[in-house]
Design a protein around this motif. Structure first.
Motif, PDB file in Angstrom:
ATOM      1  N   UNK A  69       0.961  -1.326   0.283  1.00  0.00           N
ATOM      2  CA  UNK A  69      -0.222  -0.121  -0.288  1.00  0.00           C
ATOM      3  C   UNK A  69       0.586   1.424   0.393  1.00  0.00           C
ATOM      4  N   UNK A  70       1.818   1.427   0.740  1.00  0.00           N
ATOM      5  CA  UNK A  70       2.833   2.553   0.204  1.00  0.00           C
ATOM      6  C   UNK A  70       3.016   3.004  -0.613  1.00  0.00           C
ATOM      7  N   UNK A  71       2.732   2.899  -2.124  1.00  0.00           N
ATOM      8  CA  UNK A  71       3.430   3.425  -3.089  1.00  0.00           C
ATOM      9  C   UNK A  71       1.615   3.751  -3.343  1.00  0.00           C
ATOM     10  N   UNK A  72       0.745   4.643  -2.752  1.00  0.00           N
ATOM     11  CA  UNK A  72      -0.145   5.760  -2.512  1.00  0.00           C
ATOM     12  C   UNK A  72      -0.070   6.887  -2.142  1.00  0.00           C
ATOM     13  N   UNK A  73       1.093   6.803  -0.880  1.00  0.00           N
ATOM     14  CA  UNK A  73       1.521   7.476   0.365  1.00  0.00           C
ATOM     15  C   UNK A  73       2.553   8.164  -0.307  1.00  0.00           C
ATOM     16  N   UNK A  74       3.805   7.115  -1.366  1.00  0.00           N
ATOM     17  CA  UNK A  74       4.891   7.996  -2.373  1.00  0.00           C
ATOM     18  C   UNK A  74       3.928   9.103  -3.226  1.00  0.00           C
ATOM     19  N   UNK A  75       2.753   8.184  -4.426  1.00  0.00           N
ATOM     20  CA  UNK A  75       2.185   9.029  -4.937  1.00  0.00           C
ATOM     21  C   UNK A  75       1.321   9.843  -4.581  1.00  0.00           C
ATOM     22  N   UNK A  76       0.510  10.535  -3.576  1.00  0.00           N
ATOM     23  CA  UNK A  76       0.534  11.589  -2.853  1.00  0.00           C
ATOM     24  C   UNK A  76       0.714  12.608  -2.348  1.00  0.00           C
ATOM     25  N   UNK A  77       1.841  11.310  -1.501  1.00  0.00           N
ATOM     26  CA  UNK A  77       3.389  12.623  -0.671  1.00  0.00           C
ATOM     27  C   UNK A  77       3.351  13.905  -1.896  1.00  0.00           C
ATOM     28  N   UNK A  78       3.478  13.594  -3.137  1.00  0.00           N
ATOM     29  CA  UNK A  78       4.262  14.344  -4.146  1.00  0.00           C
ATOM     30  C   UNK A  78       2.975  14.907  -4.550  1.00  0.00           C
ATOM     31  N   UNK A  79       2.079  15.148  -4.409  1.00  0.00           N
ATOM     32  CA  UNK A  79       0.990  16.290  -4.820  1.00  0.00           C
ATOM     33  C   UNK A  79       0.979  16.681  -3.734  1.00  0.00           C
ATOM     34  N   UNK A  80       0.545  16.448  -2.372  1.00  0.00           N
ATOM     35  CA  UNK A  80       1.072  17.007  -1.442  1.00  0.00           C
ATOM     36  C   UNK A  80       1.968  18.135  -1.239  1.00  0.00           C
ATOM     37  N   UNK A  81       2.847  17.837  -1.635  1.00  0.00           N
ATOM     38  CA  UNK A  81       4.529  18.324  -1.511  1.00  0.00           C
ATOM     39  C   UNK A  81       4.704  19.731  -2.743  1.00  0.00           C
ATOM     40  N   UNK A  82       3.627  19.293  -4.250  1.00  0.00           N
ATOM     41  CA  UNK A  82       3.153  19.914  -5.388  1.00  0.00           C
ATOM     42  C   UNK A  82       2.457  21.577  -4.375  1.00  0.00           C
ATOM     43  N   UNK A  83       1.505  20.854  -3.373  1.00  0.00           N
ATOM     44  CA  UNK A  83       0.896  22.172  -3.060  1.00  0.00           C
ATOM     45  C   UNK A  83       1.323  23.070  -2.046  1.00  0.00           C
ATOM     46  N   UNK A  84       2.336  23.235  -1.582  1.00  0.00           N
ATOM     47  CA  UNK A  84       3.529  23.564  -0.941  1.00  0.00           C
ATOM     48  C   UNK A  84       3.906  23.643  -1.248  1.00  0.00           C
ATOM     49  N   UNK A  85       4.424  24.160  -2.552  1.00  0.00           N
ATOM     50  CA  UNK A  85       6.110  24.956  -2.983  1.00  0.00           C
ATOM     51  C   UNK A  85       6.219  25.897  -3.569  1.00  0.00           C
TER      52      UNK A  85
END
Length: 694
Positions: free
Chosen positions: A678-694
């Motif tokens: 299930x960790x792949x989901x959190x990797x992909x979601x993390x990428x999107x979440x970090x984009x929001x804060x960049x």
């Protein structure tokens, strides 16, 4: 976070083991202690007198000596305990030899092929003889004090006997659960290099029999690559699978043959049949437990024989009032410290119930066992109680009249689950939420039969354990103020260190283990033990010296806008108000503003793949705002289809936090997780979440 002032359970017995111990302390030292609070504070102020008295009170077998501990030492100094003492843990477990009293009952989950598996019984006399035969065979095959003997097994009578035999002759026990993947077990065993491995041919789970031989072969193949010798393998046939041994390696030994060999050679026993117990130092190694190791190799934590014995005797004989007529059950695998905790009950002469299988596929099964076997103490995890509450109400289907205690650990037990237990299991039992962990293989806070139970609280800090809540500046917080769980004075169940200890590895390896040990628990100020939990100690009520509220792991503490709080504060709201919609959740902090602040991200898993809707998100935020504060409201609530857990069933908040904040998946150890896919989901979601804060 403090609970209401009225207790859910009020003890009526004023002649508990704690009361009797307090009376004897008063008589011995000319004191006038009158409450648990008095006894607790005396026990932590006079560590030497207290632990000396615990030895006498619980009738430990062995030579005590006159030196207890340097009570002024800092925990970081890891001072020796009872430096003149000589004892053997297994001897204390097997001091009862009754021909009729049952020591162990083994139950197995039913399958379609075996709808009513027979219970296996082992009396104390039979257990002693079995252990003596195993000791004989182990000695005959060259096992000596300090050698590691491992288990990759189910929770069965053979496993208990193998542990007792290993420790009887001074060996060091190492255990991994049969449900662990071979890769995860390899990471553990390669560090400690066992001479022997005890195992089983099959296990049962979710009403299916699983052949264990392929996993065993995979483990041995891996060990062949890293060890300079070949461990001897002893296989117990469970009767669950085909008895054909053609898949076995030719050098494996059948359990029955191994026992018969011990009967023939008669090694390690005196002329009158007594086992030649290896009475070693109080500080000798007893067993090695492993941390979860989600972001690195699992840490091999070495526990000392005397510390495990004395701490368990205090917890079970004094605090829990465990008696010979008790029937003690704990739902656990052999890879969780609660298995070791359960086996410690043998010293009280009670009956232990071992179970191999799923606890919830048929939720009635374990509660049928309560009535059938007269179980008095039922131990489990908070996760089990939470899942059970959503599908089954034991009190509606079972008598449960023999129950007097229910223990819960593994994660904080939500306040509303306290209510559920008293309403739907039993209205008049001691509900002992307990906390400690693999690190100490015992308890910092837990149960006591002399004290009331308050909603959402662990009853008390355990006697002799100088537990406080520390602020960020390394000072003691007052009651009702959250902080880091620390132990500010020495305690006998503190590990000897991480493996290898001096004398068992190269200087470089020993020094690396010592540094790793210091970094794990003593990175804070004042030389105190930092346990890694975020807690609140309440005001004292009815002389309990303050209950303990668990708020989550301290390295997973949420800190948006400088307001610190534990993830459990959010989970409690979800469990109390959204159980019909949300099956599980996990909350983590995402770094923002170049690391100067963070925002809270909550992942929720819904029942039956229901979709997370805007109205449900709004309702969650509203409830959290009303029940907590606006600062507690997550910045994002995201649907997840799986929440990652360790093999021992714990949420891995820190791991998810690292992934969301950009840690590569290569830094994660998947062998320690129940569902690493299930960790792949959190990797992909993390990428999107970090984009929001960049």
């Amino acid at each position: 976070m403090s609970s209401p002032s009225f207790p859910l359970y009020q003890p009526t017995n004023t002649n508990t083991a704690t009361h009797r111990f307090l009376d004897r302390i008063n008589a011995k030292y000319g004191l006038s202690l009158s409450s648990y609070s008095d006894l607790y504070h005396w026990s932590t102020a006079h560590l030497d007198d207290f632990w000396d008295s615990v030895w006498d009170e619980t009738k430990v077998l062995g030579h005590k000596g006159n030196v207890i501990v340097d009570k002024d030492a800092k925990p970081a100094e890891n001072a020796p305990w009872f430096s003149e003492a000589q004892l053997n843990w297994a001897e204390n477990m097997l001091q009862h030899r009754s021909l009729s009293k049952v020591a162990l009952i083994q139950a197995t989950e039913p399958t379609p092929q075996n709808a009513k598996p027979k219970l296996k019984h082992c009396t104390y006399a039979q257990l002693y003889e079995l252990v003596a035969d195993l000791v004989s065979s182990l000695i005959h095959r060259g096992v000596k004090a300090g050698d590691r003997v491992a288990s990759y097994s189910s929770n069965c009578i053979e496993n208990v006997a193998a542990c007792l035999a290993t420790t009887a002759l001074g060996g060091i026990w190492v255990s991994a659960a049969a449900d662990f993947g071979a890769e995860g077990v390899l990471e553990r065993f390669e560090q400690v290099q066992p001479k022997f491995i005890f195992t089983v041919d099959a296990v049962v789970y979710n009403a299916k029999v699983h052949n264990h031989i392929p996993k065993l072969k995979s483990l041995l193949s891996g060990l062949t690559q890293v060890l300079s010798f070949k461990p001897e393998v002893i296989v117990a046939q469970t009767g669950l699978a085909d008895t054909d041994k053609t898949a076995w390696h030719e050098d494996w030994v059948d359990w029955s043959d191994f026992v018969r060999e011990g009967q023939l050679v008669k090694a390690g026993r005196s002329v009158d049949g007594e086992i030649n117990w290896n009475r070693g130092s109080f500080n000798d190694s007893l067993w090695i437990l492993f941390s979860s190791g989600t972001t690195g190799r699992p840490k091999p934590i070495v526990h000392r024989a005397g510390g495990m014995l004395l701490q368990a005797r205090k917890e079970l004989a004094i605090c829990a009032d465990l008696r010979p007529d008790d029937v003690f059950f704990y739902y656990t695998t052999t890879g969780w410290m609660m298995w070791n905790f359960l086996v410690g009950g043998l010293a009280s002469g009670c009956t232990l119930v071992l179970y191999d299988g799923s606890p919830l596929r048929d939720p009635a099964f374990l509660w049928n066992l309560v009535d059938e076997l007269g179980i008095t103490i039922f131990g489990t995890s908070a996760k089990y109680i939470d899942h059970l509450s959503k599908k089954y109400k034991p009190r509606e289907h079972h008598s449960l009249q023999t129950l007097r205690h229910i223990y819960s650990t593994g994660s904080p037990l939500a306040p509303q689950l306290f209510d559920w237990v008293y309403q739907h299991i039993h209205p008049n039992i001691l509900l002992g939420s307990i906390t400690g962990g693999t690190d100490i293989c015992s308890l910092f806070a837990g149960m006591n039969t002399a004290l009331p139970v308050y909603r959402g609280e662990i009853q008390c800090r355990m006697l002799g354990m100088a537990v406080e809540a520390y602020g960020p500046d390394g000072t003691v917080n007052p009651p009702e103020v959250e902080g880091e769980l620390v132990c500010v004075k020495p305690f006998p169940c503190m590990p000897a260190g991480f493996w290898p200890l001096p004398g068992f590895g190269s200087d470089e390896a020993v020094q690396a283990a010592q540094k790793r040990f210091q970094d794990a628990y003593f990175s804070g100020p004042n030389g105190v033990w930092y346990h890694g939990d975020h807690v609140l100690i309440t005001e004292s009520k009815q002389g309990n010296a303050g209950g303990v509220v668990m708020l989550g792991r301290s390295d997973g503490v949420l800190n948006p806008g400088g307001v610190r709080f534990g993830s459990a504060e959010l989970y409690d709201v979800i469990d109390a108000h959204f159980a019909d919609h949300i099956e599980d959740c996990i909350a983590i902090g995402q770094s923002i503003d170049n690391g100067t602040d963070e925002r809270v991200i909550m992942f929720v898993k819904l029942h039956n793949d229901e979709e997370l809707s805007p109205p449900l998100i709004d309702a969650i935020r509203t409830q959290i705002r009303q029940k907590r504060t606006p600062r507690h409201v997550p910045a994002k609530i995201i649907q997840a289809y799986h929440i990652p857990y360790t093999l021992n069933g714990k949420r891995v908040e820190v791991l998810v936090k690292k992934i969301v904040n950009g840690a590569p998946l290569s830094s994660i150890n998947p062998a320690t997780l129940l569902n690493p896919e299930c960790l792949g989901f959190y990797v992909e979601t993390g990428v999107e979440l970090r984009k929001e804060c960049s």
